[in-house]
Design a protein around this motif. Sequence first.
Motif, PDB file in Angstrom:
ATOM      1  N   GLY A   1      12.347  -8.868   8.298  1.00  0.00           N
ATOM      2  CA  GLY A   1      10.906  -8.649   8.173  1.00  0.00           C
ATOM      3  C   GLY A   1      10.133  -8.676   9.471  1.00  0.00           C
ATOM      4  O   GLY A   1       8.913  -8.467   9.467  1.00  0.00           O
TER       5      GLY A   1
ATOM      6  N   HIS B   1       9.995  -6.623  11.864  1.00  0.00           N
ATOM      7  CA  HIS B   1       9.400  -5.333  12.226  1.00  0.00           C
ATOM      8  C   HIS B   1       8.042  -5.131  11.572  1.00  0.00           C
ATOM      9  O   HIS B   1       7.236  -4.312  12.025  1.00  0.00           O
ATOM     10  CB  HIS B   1      10.339  -4.185  11.843  1.00  0.00           C
ATOM     11  N   TRP B   2       7.762  -5.856  10.483  1.00  0.00           N
ATOM     12  CA  TRP B   2       6.448  -5.753   9.858  1.00  0.00           C
ATOM     13  C   TRP B   2       5.357  -6.301  10.772  1.00  0.00           C
ATOM     14  O   TRP B   2       4.219  -5.858  10.728  1.00  0.00           O
ATOM     15  CB  TRP B   2       6.427  -6.502   8.524  1.00  0.00           C
TER      16      TRP B   2
ATOM     17  N   ALA C   1       6.477  -3.117  14.860  1.00  0.00           N
ATOM     18  CA  ALA C   1       7.576  -2.143  14.806  1.00  0.00           C
ATOM     19  C   ALA C   1       8.117  -1.852  16.197  1.00  0.00           C
ATOM     20  O   ALA C   1       9.319  -1.650  16.383  1.00  0.00           O
ATOM     21  CB  ALA C   1       7.091  -0.855  14.145  1.00  0.00           C
TER      22      ALA C   1
ATOM     23  N   ASP D   1      14.314  -5.128  13.459  1.00  0.00           N
ATOM     24  CA  ASP D   1      14.142  -6.583  13.292  1.00  0.00           C
ATOM     25  C   ASP D   1      14.750  -7.393  14.432  1.00  0.00           C
ATOM     26  O   ASP D   1      14.864  -8.616  14.328  1.00  0.00           O
ATOM     27  CB  ASP D   1      14.725  -7.071  11.956  1.00  0.00           C
TER      28      ASP D   1
END
Length: 593
Positions: free
Chosen positions: A64, A66-67, A70, A76
């Motif tokens: 998560g 990369h949320w 990015a 990630d």
Amino acid sequence: MHDTSAQAVHHAPTSFIRKHVFSLDHKVIGKQYYGLALVAVVIGMVLSWLMRIHLGWTNFAIPGLHWLSATGAPGDVMTPEYYLQLMTMHATIMVFFVLTTAPFAAFGNYFLPIQVGAEDMPFPRFNMMSFWVTCTAFLVLISSFFVGDGPTLGGWTQYAPLSAVGAVAGPGQGTGVVLWATSIAIFCIGQLLGSLNFITTTLDMRTKGMSLWRLPVSTWGWFITSIMGLTAFAVLMPACILLILDHVAGTSFFVPSNSVLNDQLQPHSGGSTLLWQHLFWFFGHPEVYIAIVPGMGIVSHVLITNMRRPMLSHRTLIYSFGALAVLSYMVYGHHMFVSGMNPVSSLAFSFPTLIITIPSTIVVLIWLGSLYGCKLRINAACLFSLGFISMFITGGVSGFFLAQPSVDILVHATYFVVGHFHMVMGVAAMFGIFAGTYFWFPKMYGRMMSETLGKIHFWLTFVGAYCIFMPFHYLGLAGNVRRYQAFVDDYLQPLIPLHRFITIAALVTGAAQLIFIFNFFYSRYKGAVAPLNPWEATSLEWSTPSSPPPFDNFGGKLPTVYHDPYQYGVEGSSGDYVMQDSPEQIQSVRDEA
């Protein structure tokens, strides 16, 4: 002291907004500051988890991530630049919005007026503004996660010239720096407003009989800290404004001429990179004591209550707090031993750096001497107070080494310094926050926190803190440079297992804080109803007619103070203690030396 006719500067709120949001009541504002610090510390702790996982297992994909970014975590996996961005945000959030906000602004707002016998602070609208300005500063800082290429990566010190030249310096060095500097400048405004209120309340709003020497040690801690804040933040705020101008107005305060970055000649001339360091550290070292002196006052207050006797010398303790405040402005140059300063200047800053250990040592000796032979009541607040002393001593000892320029130059950029300031400033101040929370929770919310959960929380946190930060000193002596996000050099490879141990300890210790969060919120609504004075304490906050105190603190009748703040074990008294506002005639037990 104040004229009682001047006390009621505003009326009780009649609407939800005025009572709970834009409140003028210092107690509500204190709770708002505490809530802000609680949100900030959770964010700061999560950021530290992400960094520690990356340090232990560099190529590990954190689900998560990369949320959050990015570009900073493709697939990630954290990039080196994003590691530095998270490190910067972690440090900034913890230093400004936790270690400054909770022990000083939160507890000070709530309890300083009550401890001096006032109905409120003299400038309630300034007080309300101070919180909302600080909250705005926090939101501006957090917003940098969601703009452009993310937050700045310059560390909480934001050294020039990289922080002053814009996006050409790398990720986050454009908009990220502007948002960082804007946030800190706004934060400074909030702290200046709060400091003015604290100083005026202490000097002008004391109730009848409350002389300066009858103030509790905790009040002295907040008062002295507010004086430091008034001068220190007044230096940092214009420094941040100048940094913003270098970005948006084409000025050259911190950028020298003929600077070349990424093969580009910068259109700046006449600036000084060292000017930023001078301005920042003139604030930065007093900031250490802005974080720690309120904790010293809180811990002293809690320990006296649980020792059931005064400190060996009330006045010497306060004089030492004042000496720390004064000397903190004389030692800022020891942060700049590696800046190429003249050896004579290094000596000039080294000497007061050693001198400032004297009042710190006096405070510690008074604590230890007062504890010797006492029948200590063991509760969660007391344990965290003892833990504060342990962390302060352990972290302070390494400061002797850093006071020597010849030693500091070798270890300054290593984990040795990180271990030092985390223990003496970070963890010690957090223990002071926990001690104050467990001690004053009954007065703030009218319910008791679970002592069993509190003691479990203490031992996990105490052992975990040592497991995390003591190895930092070894890493530093082994040459592990701070801010490295991966250990690819041959000499660093053997240190990776230790980093993984630290990461596991950090995850476990961080998880232990969930016990505190559960205890806090469960007790807030389901805890046992608290007596008016559950600790049998003597200062005025325990004389209010209810818990939490009514809007005007004392139910329309201001107390009259007859005694010094800590009257325990008084011969001839009707009980084990005598309240400050009790008219009972007794022989004072406090040593005036």
